[in-house]
Write an enzyme that holds these catalytic residues in place. Structure first.
Site, PDB file in Angstrom:
ATOM      1  N   LYS A  11       0.821  -1.218   0.000  1.00 54.43           N
ATOM      2  CA  LYS A  11       0.000   0.000   0.000  1.00 54.43           C
ATOM      3  C   LYS A  11       0.858   1.273   0.000  1.00 54.43           C
ATOM      4  CE  LYS A  11      -3.942  -2.026   2.488  1.00 54.43           C
ATOM      5  NZ  LYS A  11      -4.915  -1.780   3.576  1.00 54.43           N
ATOM      6  N   TYR A  51     -12.734  -1.593  -3.265  1.00 54.99           N
ATOM      7  CA  TYR A  51     -13.208  -1.773  -1.883  1.00 54.99           C
ATOM      8  C   TYR A  51     -14.724  -1.583  -1.759  1.00 54.99           C
ATOM      9  CZ  TYR A  51      -8.509  -1.999   0.193  1.00 54.99           C
ATOM     10  OH  TYR A  51      -7.247  -2.377   0.566  1.00 54.99           O
ATOM     11  N   PHE A  59     -15.334   4.238   7.349  1.00 57.41           N
ATOM     12  CA  PHE A  59     -13.942   4.460   6.949  1.00 57.41           C
ATOM     13  C   PHE A  59     -13.737   4.404   5.428  1.00 57.41           C
ATOM     14  CE2 PHE A  59     -14.348  -0.064   8.150  1.00 57.41           C
ATOM     15  CZ  PHE A  59     -13.875  -0.710   7.014  1.00 57.41           C
ATOM     16  N   ARG A  87      -2.510 -14.015   4.608  1.00 57.67           N
ATOM     17  CA  ARG A  87      -3.165 -13.292   5.713  1.00 57.67           C
ATOM     18  C   ARG A  87      -2.446 -13.580   7.039  1.00 57.67           C
ATOM     19  NH1 ARG A  87      -7.765 -10.642   4.503  1.00 57.67           N
ATOM     20  NH2 ARG A  87      -8.704 -10.815   6.565  1.00 57.67           N
ATOM     21  N   ASN A 114      -2.002   0.083   7.183  1.00 54.66           N
ATOM     22  CA  ASN A 114      -1.550  -1.255   7.619  1.00 54.66           C
ATOM     23  C   ASN A 114      -0.697  -1.986   6.573  1.00 54.66           C
ATOM     24  OD1 ASN A 114      -3.590  -1.911   5.877  1.00 54.66           O
ATOM     25  ND2 ASN A 114      -4.743  -3.191   7.310  1.00 54.66           N
ATOM     26  N   HIS A 117      -2.320  -5.391   1.754  1.00 53.82           N
ATOM     27  CA  HIS A 117      -3.640  -6.013   1.658  1.00 53.82           C
ATOM     28  C   HIS A 117      -3.482  -7.472   1.253  1.00 53.82           C
ATOM     29  CE1 HIS A 117      -7.832  -6.646   0.479  1.00 53.82           C
ATOM     30  NE2 HIS A 117      -7.349  -7.217  -0.623  1.00 53.82           N
ATOM     31  N   GLU A 128     -10.306  -9.934  -7.055  1.00 48.87           N
ATOM     32  CA  GLU A 128      -9.219  -8.961  -6.876  1.00 48.87           C
ATOM     33  C   GLU A 128      -8.072  -9.205  -7.860  1.00 48.87           C
ATOM     34  OE1 GLU A 128      -8.274  -9.066  -2.705  1.00 48.87           O
ATOM     35  OE2 GLU A 128     -10.163  -8.097  -2.157  1.00 48.87           O
TER      36      GLU A 128
HETATM   37  P1  CMP Z   1      -7.358  -4.256   3.957  1.00 50.89           P
HETATM   38  O1  CMP Z   1      -6.872  -5.603   4.268  1.00 50.89           O
HETATM   39  O2  CMP Z   1      -6.775  -3.554   2.791  1.00 50.89           O
HETATM   40  O3  CMP Z   1      -8.955  -4.306   3.756  1.00 50.89           O
HETATM   41  C1  CMP Z   1      -9.789  -3.200   3.968  1.00 50.89           C
HETATM   42  C2  CMP Z   1      -9.096  -2.109   4.699  1.00 50.89           C
HETATM   43  O4  CMP Z   1      -9.932  -1.199   5.373  1.00 50.89           O
HETATM   44  C3  CMP Z   1      -8.244  -2.702   5.797  1.00 50.89           C
HETATM   45  O5  CMP Z   1      -7.134  -3.338   5.231  1.00 50.89           O
HETATM   46  C4  CMP Z   1      -7.939  -1.507   6.667  1.00 50.89           C
HETATM   47  O6  CMP Z   1      -6.825  -0.763   6.206  1.00 50.89           O
HETATM   48  C5  CMP Z   1      -9.200  -0.695   6.475  1.00 50.89           C
HETATM   49  N1  CMP Z   1     -10.049  -0.815   7.666  1.00 50.89           N
HETATM   50  C6  CMP Z   1     -10.715  -1.902   8.075  1.00 50.89           C
HETATM   51  N2  CMP Z   1     -11.417  -1.623   9.209  1.00 50.89           N
HETATM   52  C7  CMP Z   1     -11.175  -0.326   9.481  1.00 50.89           C
HETATM   53  C8  CMP Z   1     -11.607   0.561  10.512  1.00 50.89           C
HETATM   54  N3  CMP Z   1     -12.445   0.133  11.480  1.00 50.89           N
HETATM   55  N4  CMP Z   1     -11.159   1.819  10.493  1.00 50.89           N
HETATM   56  C9  CMP Z   1     -10.334   2.247   9.512  1.00 50.89           C
HETATM   57  N5  CMP Z   1      -9.898   1.453   8.496  1.00 50.89           N
HETATM   58  C10 CMP Z   1     -10.300   0.181   8.495  1.00 50.89           C
END
Ligand code: CMP
Length: 147
Positions: A11, A51, A59, A87, A114, A117, A128
């Protein structure tokens, strides 16, 4: 266990910190085969489509703004049980809850920053992978076809 493919994204937060080399090392050290890889920048609409499952969450706007803020690296990874294996390598969505030694524990800074993905199930992986890669980019090593 079956050989599977999953979609991984490095990311914008990882790219900004020049972590792509370290994450690629992790991918290879953990035994994934890189089937395909590309650098790509999404626009906000494209990030929203990727997404779409989160479109009703609080969010979603932050997520799609962030995911369209800079270049990413998209990869198709292959190994036995690849979806769960990737994962597991990432750790929990929230780096604060990710197990020691996982990618998000090591480099993640927040739930919405984070680092990487990973697809969460076979249907998501198929969608995806198809979102980022065309068939010819992911067709490799077909033993039934002579070269
Ligand atoms: P990802 O695995 O890319 O899938 C969806 C993304 O949404 C996730 O990683 C997080 O970065 C983001 N995400 C999921 N839950 C939350 C939350 N409660 N608040 C903010 N971001 C979130």
């Amino acid at each position: 266990m079956a050989i599977e493919r999953t979609l991984a994204l490095i990311k914008p937060d990882a790219m900004a910190r020049k972590l792509e080399g370290k994450i690629l090392d992790q991918i290879l050290e953990r035994g994934f085969r890189v089937v395909a890889m590309k650098k790509i920048k999404l626009d906000k609409y494209e990030a929203g489509c990727f997404y779409a499952v989160h479109r009703k969450t609080s969010f979603y706007d932050d997520l799609t703004t962030f995911m369209s803020s800079d270049e990413m690296i998209a990869l198709v990874l292959e190994k036995e049980n690849a979806i769960t294996a990737w994962r597991d390598a990432l750790g929990a969505t929230d780096p604060a809850h990710a197990a020691e030694g996982t990618i998000r524990h090591t480099w993640g800074t927040a739930k919405n920053r984070n680092i990487c993905h990973g697809s969460d199930c076979p249907d998501s992986a198929a969608y995806e992978i198809g979102f980022f890669f065309s068939g010819i980019e992911i067709t490799r090593s077909n033993p039934e076809v002579s070269q």
